[in-house]
Design an enzyme around this catalytic site. Structure first.
Site, PDB file in Angstrom:
ATOM      1  N   THR A 163     115.023  32.963 -55.002  1.00  0.00           N
ATOM      2  CA  THR A 163     116.401  32.773 -55.454  1.00  0.00           C
ATOM      3  C   THR A 163     117.154  31.792 -54.564  1.00  0.00           C
ATOM      4  O   THR A 163     117.072  31.862 -53.339  1.00  0.00           O
ATOM      5  CB  THR A 163     117.145  34.116 -55.469  1.00  0.00           C
ATOM      6  OG1 THR A 163     116.499  34.995 -56.385  1.00  0.00           O
ATOM      7  CG2 THR A 163     118.593  33.948 -55.883  1.00  0.00           C
ATOM      8  N   SER A 169     118.737  33.209 -62.099  1.00  0.00           N
ATOM      9  CA  SER A 169     117.942  33.514 -63.275  1.00  0.00           C
ATOM     10  C   SER A 169     117.128  32.323 -63.770  1.00  0.00           C
ATOM     11  O   SER A 169     116.312  32.471 -64.683  1.00  0.00           O
ATOM     12  CB  SER A 169     118.860  34.000 -64.411  1.00  0.00           C
ATOM     13  OG  SER A 169     119.516  35.195 -64.040  1.00  0.00           O
ATOM     14  N   THR A 198     116.056  39.843 -49.156  1.00  0.00           N
ATOM     15  CA  THR A 198     115.869  41.062 -48.372  1.00  0.00           C
ATOM     16  C   THR A 198     114.905  40.795 -47.221  1.00  0.00           C
ATOM     17  O   THR A 198     113.871  40.149 -47.399  1.00  0.00           O
ATOM     18  CB  THR A 198     115.326  42.182 -49.267  1.00  0.00           C
ATOM     19  OG1 THR A 198     116.281  42.486 -50.281  1.00  0.00           O
ATOM     20  CG2 THR A 198     115.040  43.444 -48.464  1.00  0.00           C
ATOM     21  N   LEU A 278     106.688  39.000 -58.767  1.00  0.00           N
ATOM     22  CA  LEU A 278     107.859  39.734 -59.226  1.00  0.00           C
ATOM     23  C   LEU A 278     107.479  40.863 -60.177  1.00  0.00           C
ATOM     24  O   LEU A 278     108.095  41.940 -60.144  1.00  0.00           O
ATOM     25  CB  LEU A 278     108.841  38.787 -59.916  1.00  0.00           C
ATOM     26  CG  LEU A 278     109.605  37.837 -58.988  1.00  0.00           C
ATOM     27  CD1 LEU A 278     110.344  36.785 -59.803  1.00  0.00           C
ATOM     28  CD2 LEU A 278     110.578  38.606 -58.108  1.00  0.00           C
ATOM     29  N   ALA A 281     106.534  43.879 -58.238  1.00  0.00           N
ATOM     30  CA  ALA A 281     107.713  44.511 -57.648  1.00  0.00           C
ATOM     31  C   ALA A 281     108.568  45.183 -58.717  1.00  0.00           C
ATOM     32  O   ALA A 281     109.114  46.273 -58.504  1.00  0.00           O
ATOM     33  CB  ALA A 281     108.526  43.477 -56.886  1.00  0.00           C
ATOM     34  N   ARG A 282     108.695  44.545 -59.879  1.00  0.00           N
ATOM     35  CA  ARG A 282     109.490  45.130 -60.965  1.00  0.00           C
ATOM     36  C   ARG A 282     108.893  46.454 -61.431  1.00  0.00           C
ATOM     37  O   ARG A 282     109.622  47.392 -61.779  1.00  0.00           O
ATOM     38  CB  ARG A 282     109.555  44.149 -62.143  1.00  0.00           C
ATOM     39  CG  ARG A 282     110.421  42.929 -61.891  1.00  0.00           C
ATOM     40  CD  ARG A 282     110.140  41.827 -62.904  1.00  0.00           C
ATOM     41  NE  ARG A 282     111.011  40.681 -62.709  1.00  0.00           N
ATOM     42  CZ  ARG A 282     110.805  39.488 -63.258  1.00  0.00           C
ATOM     43  NH1 ARG A 282     109.745  39.299 -64.043  1.00  0.00           N
ATOM     44  NH2 ARG A 282     111.651  38.498 -63.038  1.00  0.00           N
ATOM     45  N   GLN A 319     130.920  72.441 -71.109  1.00  0.00           N
ATOM     46  CA  GLN A 319     130.114  71.608 -71.993  1.00  0.00           C
ATOM     47  C   GLN A 319     129.999  70.159 -71.526  1.00  0.00           C
ATOM     48  O   GLN A 319     128.907  69.572 -71.567  1.00  0.00           O
ATOM     49  CB  GLN A 319     130.699  71.663 -73.408  1.00  0.00           C
ATOM     50  CG  GLN A 319     130.586  73.033 -74.052  1.00  0.00           C
ATOM     51  CD  GLN A 319     131.310  73.125 -75.375  1.00  0.00           C
ATOM     52  OE1 GLN A 319     132.004  72.191 -75.775  1.00  0.00           O
ATOM     53  NE2 GLN A 319     131.169  74.244 -76.060  1.00  0.00           N
ATOM     54  N   GLU A 403     115.739  40.702 -59.353  1.00  0.00           N
ATOM     55  CA  GLU A 403     114.390  40.563 -59.925  1.00  0.00           C
ATOM     56  C   GLU A 403     114.420  40.591 -61.450  1.00  0.00           C
ATOM     57  O   GLU A 403     113.617  41.239 -62.110  1.00  0.00           O
ATOM     58  CB  GLU A 403     113.449  41.625 -59.348  1.00  0.00           C
ATOM     59  CG  GLU A 403     113.300  41.443 -57.843  1.00  0.00           C
ATOM     60  CD  GLU A 403     112.186  42.247 -57.231  1.00  0.00           C
ATOM     61  OE1 GLU A 403     111.218  42.550 -57.949  1.00  0.00           O
ATOM     62  OE2 GLU A 403     112.271  42.553 -56.034  1.00  0.00           O
ATOM     63  N   PHE A 423     116.112  30.960 -73.995  1.00  0.00           N
ATOM     64  CA  PHE A 423     116.553  30.500 -72.694  1.00  0.00           C
ATOM     65  C   PHE A 423     117.050  29.066 -72.721  1.00  0.00           C
ATOM     66  O   PHE A 423     117.731  28.625 -71.814  1.00  0.00           O
ATOM     67  CB  PHE A 423     115.408  30.616 -71.677  1.00  0.00           C
ATOM     68  CG  PHE A 423     115.024  32.041 -71.364  1.00  0.00           C
ATOM     69  CD1 PHE A 423     115.739  32.775 -70.439  1.00  0.00           C
ATOM     70  CD2 PHE A 423     113.967  32.649 -72.019  1.00  0.00           C
ATOM     71  CE1 PHE A 423     115.393  34.097 -70.155  1.00  0.00           C
ATOM     72  CE2 PHE A 423     113.618  33.957 -71.730  1.00  0.00           C
ATOM     73  CZ  PHE A 423     114.330  34.679 -70.800  1.00  0.00           C
TER      74      PHE A 423
END
Length: 424
Positions: A163, A169, A198, A278, A281-282, A319, A403, A423
């Site tokens: 990224t 994206s 990260t 990815l 990881a996803r 409820q 991700e 896209f």
């Protein structure tokens, strides 16, 4: 008539049929609120043992320190060494000291880690699935031998740089470039910035994706901090986050950073490499977010049973509260079974990327929606971090975003359904 016709056809094909059951007795099994669809019955003894090892570590070692870590936005890198000692990092890799477990067992690990905190799971996943997984799948033998064992033990910290500030994206438009180094023979020169990474401020090893200046092809590089001259690699921390505060996040800033040609992945090019990393990881995220939802459900249920209002009744009696608990329980159970099925297919080599997009999107979305609803059970107490529910909500917003944000995964699924690309 229809039934008799079917029976005759089956008989003519020598198919053995049984008489229809006249009565059905319900089994005496009790409903388990914390395992509604009996996932446990599908697990092997090895998978259960791995899950128990992860659960014991997470509840005994991680849970007691998560609140202070979240408050101070502090991540103790020794956590990765602790995980490495138990074989939790890159656990599906076979060799280099890793146990080579199946994907379902690995999913159970991420579920237990994220039951404590999404940030802890993020730190583990980036190290194990993204960095180590990328090296194992696409690195040369030299790179594997040099880095995998130390990363697996948590002696080195790794991260994954895809990224960029201007491209989240749309990674195909990345601006980070690699070109032959002007003064160092046999080296590439990498320049560019990666963000929301990260582990980057504490990382020793960086898997960075960059475009070759000569061809425009995307290639993967292993950048070793110890090999970078001063000023060529900076990894500033991104602080003051609203979520994932128990993990550490930063940037990767490269300025004519020299990287040996041997540190470029030898064969994979384009987005195939990063997307393969990815997807692994996803898959783990799809398990992990349900772990966070399960913890939120557990805490909300306990609170609702203990909190008394209106003539001394526990609010769990009412409820609207019960509906929130029922919704969360249902979505958690469905999400786990979906992740289990995709894990089976992944182990058999029969998984399609769109399957992973489906469970990542659905489980992240439902975990976030349900945890937000469960937060309402706590009333004003939800704003106190001692109840933990607000921390889960903030974290789950991030997991729904990174991700592959949920809308992007919807477009991936839409393309698979229609055959039309949305896209562009």
């Amino acid at each position: 008539m229809f039934a008799r016709s079917v029976a005759r056809r089956l008989a003519s094909r020598n198919v053995i049929t049984r008489a229809p059951v006249q009565s059905q007795r319900w089994a005496s099994t009790s409903f388990k609120w914390d395992d509604p669809l009996d996932l446990d019955s599908l697990l092997t003894e090895d998978q259960k043992a791995i899950q128990e090892t992860a659960r014991s570590y997470c509840q005994e070692r991680l849970a007691p320190r998560v609140l202070e870590a979240y408050r101070k936005e502090d991540y103790d890198k020794k956590i990765l060494e602790e995980m490495g000692e138990l074989g939790l990092l890159g656990a599906t890799i076979d060799g280099y000291g890793m146990p080579g477990i199946d994907n379902i067992a690995n999913g159970l690990i991420t579920r237990e880690v994220e039951r404590v905190d999404s940030g802890y799971r993020s730190g583990m996943s980036v190290q194990g699935s993204l960095c180590m997984g990328g090296i194992n799948d696409f690195g040369s033998q030299e790179l594997k031998d040099k880095y995998l064992e130390k990363l697996g033990k948590g002696k080195l910290v790794g991260c994954f740089g895809l990224t960029e500030p201007n491209h989240g994206s749309d990674p195909g438009s990345m601006e980070t470039t690699a070109k032959p180094h002007p003064t160092k023979e046999g080296y590439y020169s990498l320049s560019g910035s990666k963000t929301w990474i990260t582990n980057s401020p504490i990382s020793d090893v960086f898997l960075v994706w960059a475009k070759l200046q000569e061809t425009g092809k995307i290639r993967g590089f292993i950048v070793d901090r110890s090999m970078c001259p001063p000023g060529t690699l900076e990894t500033p921390k991104l602080g003051d986050k609203n979520g994932l505060r128990a993990s550490i996040t930063g940037m990767i800033q490269l300025d004519e950073c020299p990287v040996p040609k041997e540190h470029m992945f030898p064969e994979v090019e384009g987005l195939k490499g990063p997307f393969a990393c990815l997807n692994s990881a996803r898959y783990g995220i799809a398990w992990g977010v349900i772990g966070a939802l399960e913890d939120a459900l557990d805490k909300a249920r306990t609170y609702a049973l203990e909190r008394k209002q209106f003539k001394g009744n526990p609010i769990a009696k009412y409820q609207l509260v019960q509906k929130k608990l029922a919704d969360a329980s249902t979505d958690a159970a469905y999400g786990l079974l979906a992740a289990y099925q995709v894990g089976k297919l992944k182990d058999e080599g029969r998984v399609a990327p769109e399957m992973i997009s489906m469970i990542k999107r659905q489980n992240c979305d439902r975990a976030l929606v349900n945890t937000r609803n469960l937060q309402e059970i706590f009333g004003g107490n939800a704003v106190s971090d001692e109840y933990h529910i607000g921390r889960h909500v903030s974290n789950l917003f991030v997991t729904q975003t990174y991700e592959g944000q949920s809308d992007i995964h919807a477009l991936i699924l839409g393309r698979a359904v229609t055959g039309l690309q949305a896209f562009v």
